[in-house]
Each structure stands twice: as structure tokens, then as C-alpha cells.
Design an enzyme around this catalytic site. Structure first.
Site, PDB file in Angstrom:
ATOM      1  N   ASP A  83      -1.602  -0.280   5.009  1.00 15.93           N
ATOM      2  CA  ASP A  83      -2.094   1.097   4.997  1.00 15.93           C
ATOM      3  C   ASP A  83      -1.563   1.852   6.214  1.00 15.93           C
ATOM      4  OD1 ASP A  83      -3.945   3.247   4.004  1.00 15.93           O
ATOM      5  OD2 ASP A  83      -4.842   2.879   5.979  1.00 15.93           O
ATOM      6  N   ASP A 127       0.853  -1.183   0.000  1.00 15.74           N
ATOM      7  CA  ASP A 127       0.000   0.000   0.000  1.00 15.74           C
ATOM      8  C   ASP A 127       0.886   1.229   0.000  1.00 15.74           C
ATOM      9  OD1 ASP A 127      -2.391   1.323  -0.199  1.00 15.74           O
ATOM     10  OD2 ASP A 127      -2.830   1.284   1.937  1.00 15.74           O
ATOM     11  N   GLY A 128       0.386   2.271  -0.620  1.00 15.14           N
ATOM     12  CA  GLY A 128       1.072   3.553  -0.646  1.00 15.14           C
ATOM     13  C   GLY A 128       0.086   4.645  -0.304  1.00 15.14           C
TER      14      GLY A 128
END
Length: 157
Positions: A135, A10-11
Site C-alpha cells: 500500500d 496493492d493498487g
């Protein structure tokens, strides 16, 4: 039994652009063994899509042996659609003309061609515990001191 590798990524960026980060959870299954790696990094000024793509790249870079079976789990339609709908091949053929994040897409392709990589889209913020963990890692990474510089992105400004 073949080795199976799952890479969850996740970014994020606070503001788009703004401070950004990525979170990666890698799990490897082989015979009776299980290993995992957790990686995160923050950047002082970048975009969400750059961090999503960089998380996949860094995850793939951590796989040392070539020709591995890898499933990448991501909540980024930007990445999943680009690969699954085969847009990336036309982009490459056209030298990424008018595309964003060319530096990262080229870096990605070098890794992608070394392995057998499948992509699985995961709906974000939908109670998938590893995706939610990635996240949190990506958000926490944006709040660290001494954030890295996304030189390619900042150079374009």
C-alpha cells in the site's frame, strides 16, 4: 521440493480517477533459498481498480517459467471475486461485453492460464505488514515525477 511463489499486490489512486500507482512484493521459496523482488510504478491518471489489476499482472509477468505454483495476496475484492467466483470465464466467453478494464483482464488471462494461480484476499489496512508495505509503495508511486501514462484509460476520456 517445488518452488512456491507469493505475490503481494496493492493498487491505489488519489481520486478515482486520478494519479495512481501499484506496489508489488514477490517472494520465492525453493529448497533452501529465498528471493524477493519489490516493484512499484505510478501513473498520471487512472483508477483504483486498474491499478489493483495491473499490480497482479505485472507481478505475474515477472515470473519467467511457466506452470509455477503462485499465490496472489490482494485486498481487492474486485479481483478475488472475479476469479474465485469464476465470473472471468463468462466474461471471456462473452468477449467482455459491457465490462470495464477489458485490456487488463485479457492481459491477465494470458498470464493466469500459464500458471497454477490461487488468490487469497487480505483485509486492507489491517496490520498485515506486507500488504501495508505494498500500500505504501503504491501511494508513494503516485507522487513520483515522470508518471507513466495509462494510454488505454486516458484514450477513452
Amino acid at each position: 521440493m517445488n518452488k512456491i511463489i507469493h505475490i503481494y499486490t496493492d493498487g491505489s489512486s488519489k481520486g478515482n480517477p486520478g494519479p495512481g500507482g501499484y506496489g508489488i512484493f514477490i517472494e520465492t521459496f525453493f529448497s533452501n533459498s529465498y528471493n524477493r523482488k519489490i516493484i512499484s510504478q505510478g501513473f498520471r491518471y487512472t483508477t483504483n481498480n486498474r491499478m489493483e489489476l495491473l499490480s497482479v499482472i505485472v507481478g505475474l509477468e515477472k515470473i519467467e517459467n511457466k506452470k509455477q505454483n503462485i499465490v496472489v495476496f490482494t485486498d481487492s475484492k474486485y479481483i478475488v471475486n472475479t476469479v474465485q467466483k469464476k465470473w472471468i470465464y463468462n466474461w471471456e466467453k462473452n468477449n467482455f461485453h459491457n465490462k470495464k478494464n477489458v485490456d487488463l483482464w485479457k492481459r491477465f488471462l494470458n498470464l493466469f492460464y500459464k500458471h497454477f494461480v490461487l488468490f487469497q484476499w487480505i483485509k486492507s489496512h489491517n496490520y498485515h505488514y506486507i500488504n501495508d508495505y505494498c500500500d505504501r509503495l503504491s501511494v508513494e508511486a503516485t507522487q513520483k515525477k515522470n508518471l507513466k501514462i495509462d494510454y488505454v484509460y486516458e484514450k477513452k476520456l
